[in-house]
Design a protein around this motif. Structure first.
Motif, short mmCIF file in Angstrom:
data_model
loop_
_atom_site.label_atom_id
_atom_site.label_comp_id
_atom_site.label_asym_id
_atom_site.label_seq_id
_atom_site.Cartn_x
_atom_site.Cartn_y
_atom_site.Cartn_z
N GLU A 176 11.25 24.44 1.87
CA GLU A 176 11.07 23.20 3.27
C GLU A 176 9.91 22.47 3.00
O GLU A 176 9.17 23.49 2.34
N VAL A 177 10.11 20.77 3.03
CA VAL A 177 8.13 20.56 2.14
C VAL A 177 7.76 19.55 3.98
O VAL A 177 8.95 19.06 4.95
N GLN A 178 7.07 20.09 4.08
CA GLN A 178 6.09 18.98 5.34
C GLN A 178 5.55 18.11 4.94
O GLN A 178 5.22 17.78 3.87
N ALA A 179 5.84 16.87 5.96
CA ALA A 179 4.93 15.43 5.37
C ALA A 179 3.26 15.88 4.97
O ALA A 179 2.85 16.69 6.08
N GLY A 180 2.89 15.52 4.05
CA GLY A 180 1.64 15.48 4.04
C GLY A 180 0.54 16.50 3.35
O GLY A 180 -0.46 16.43 3.33
N VAL B 237 1.77 11.16 2.39
CA VAL B 237 2.81 11.44 1.59
C VAL B 237 3.87 12.78 1.20
O VAL B 237 2.31 13.48 0.86
N ALA B 238 4.06 13.31 1.08
CA ALA B 238 4.34 15.28 0.60
C ALA B 238 4.12 14.44 -1.39
O ALA B 238 4.76 13.79 -1.48
N SER C 170 6.12 1.65 -4.47
CA SER C 170 7.20 0.21 -4.46
C SER C 170 8.19 0.22 -3.31
O SER C 170 7.99 -0.88 -3.14
N HIS C 171 8.79 1.56 -3.91
CA HIS C 171 9.36 2.12 -2.34
C HIS C 171 9.28 2.31 -1.06
O HIS C 171 10.53 3.26 -1.33
N ASP C 172 8.24 1.91 -0.89
CA ASP C 172 7.61 3.07 0.00
C ASP C 172 8.56 4.60 0.30
O ASP C 172 8.99 5.10 1.11
N VAL C 173 7.82 5.13 -1.03
CA VAL C 173 8.01 6.55 -1.07
C VAL C 173 7.11 7.44 0.70
O VAL C 173 6.29 7.46 0.30
N ILE D 104 -5.95 11.32 -6.47
CA ILE D 104 -4.82 10.46 -6.30
C ILE D 104 -3.53 11.32 -5.36
O ILE D 104 -3.19 11.05 -4.43
N ILE D 105 -3.31 12.44 -5.43
CA ILE D 105 -2.78 13.76 -5.13
C ILE D 105 -3.60 13.74 -3.26
O ILE D 105 -2.33 13.13 -2.50
#
Length: 257
Positions: A29-33, A196-197, A161-164, A187-188
């Motif tokens: 399970e991964v949360q946004a950010g 971004v997660a 570039s893909h709005d990841v 950067i992370i």
């Protein structure tokens, strides 16, 4: 306000190859950010799991949900369209093409349906490189002339570039020197601040406490621990989960010759 569902949920994922069960009911399970660290010894199932997430492997069983809705990742492009990008340890860049051509490979800017708009690609690539803190990288330069750290930045720019919304990084610090690792972590942090997660795979446990939010540990194709807080779990406990045995000293004292 109702709580937001996890960005990504992988439930009961199984995958077998001839003679081996690579994944045996894995949950993730991964949360946004967040930076979610995926740990395990070689052969634990990490690579297979991220290839399922990337759409490169199809699971034999299990369910994947994306932003609360069921998702089928039939191909890598299907994963990319959802906003999931994977940066492998062996970067899949085309060395003979320019930075801009690599960034927009497969979704080039065109006019009249077939004429590639190279000037716009270079301009847009420059914006992405500046966002990643590397405006000095020339979008016109062939990727093969760049350093390993710069090539990694190009891979990140291609993902953005893909709005990841989720980036999987497989051993991203393996070929970097200490200064370059520090820039990678900056950067992370910038990406996660934007929501971004990041799923971060590494064998360097000191990195996990430095940048990780939560940890999932795989062993023999199973998740033996899920969602552990990265900053409070002792390193020797993580090593014990990875190896299946108690570890008294992560770095045992040396005996004199």
């Amino acid at each position: 306000m109702a709580p937001q569902p996890p960005l990504l949920t992988m439930s009961g994922i199984t995958k077998s190859f001839p003679g081996v069960r690579a994944l045996d009911g894995v949950d993730l399970e991964v949360q946004a950010g967040e930076v979610h660290c995926l740990l395990g010894q070689n052969g634990a199932g990490k690579s297979t799991l991220i290839k399922v997430l990337a759409g490169a492997h199809q699971p034999d069983d299990g369910e994947i949900t994306w932003r609360g809705a069921p998702a089928e990742l039939r191909t890598p492009m299907a994963a990319m369209r959802l906003g999931i990008a994977t940066i492998y340890q062996e970067l899949d860049l085309v060395r003979g093409l320019s930075v801009a051509e690599n960034v927009f490979l497969g979704h080039e800017f065109t006019s009249a349906g077939f004429v590639v708009r190279s000037r716009r690609a270079r301009a847009e690539a420059a914006v992405l490189l500046a966002r990643l803190g590397h405006p000095e990288i020339d979008p016109s330069r062939p990727v093969g002339e760049l350093s390993a750290a710069q090539q990694q930045i190009v891979s990140m720019a291609r993902a953005l570039s893909h709005d990841v919304r989720l980036i999987v990084m497989d051993e991203p610090s393996a070929a970097l020197d200490p200064d370059e690792v520090g820039n990678l972590f900056r950067i992370i942090a910038s990406l996660t601040a934007e929501g971004v997660a990041v799923v971060y795979i590494s064998h360097r446990l000191e990195e996990i406490r430095r940048i990780g939010d939560r940890v999932t540990v795989l062993k023999d194709g199973r998740a033996v621990a899920a969602g552990l807080p990265a900053d409070t779990t002792p390193t020797h406990d993580i090593v014990a989960l990875m190896t299946g045995r108690k570890v008294e000293y992560v770095f045992p004292p040396r005996t004199p010759p």
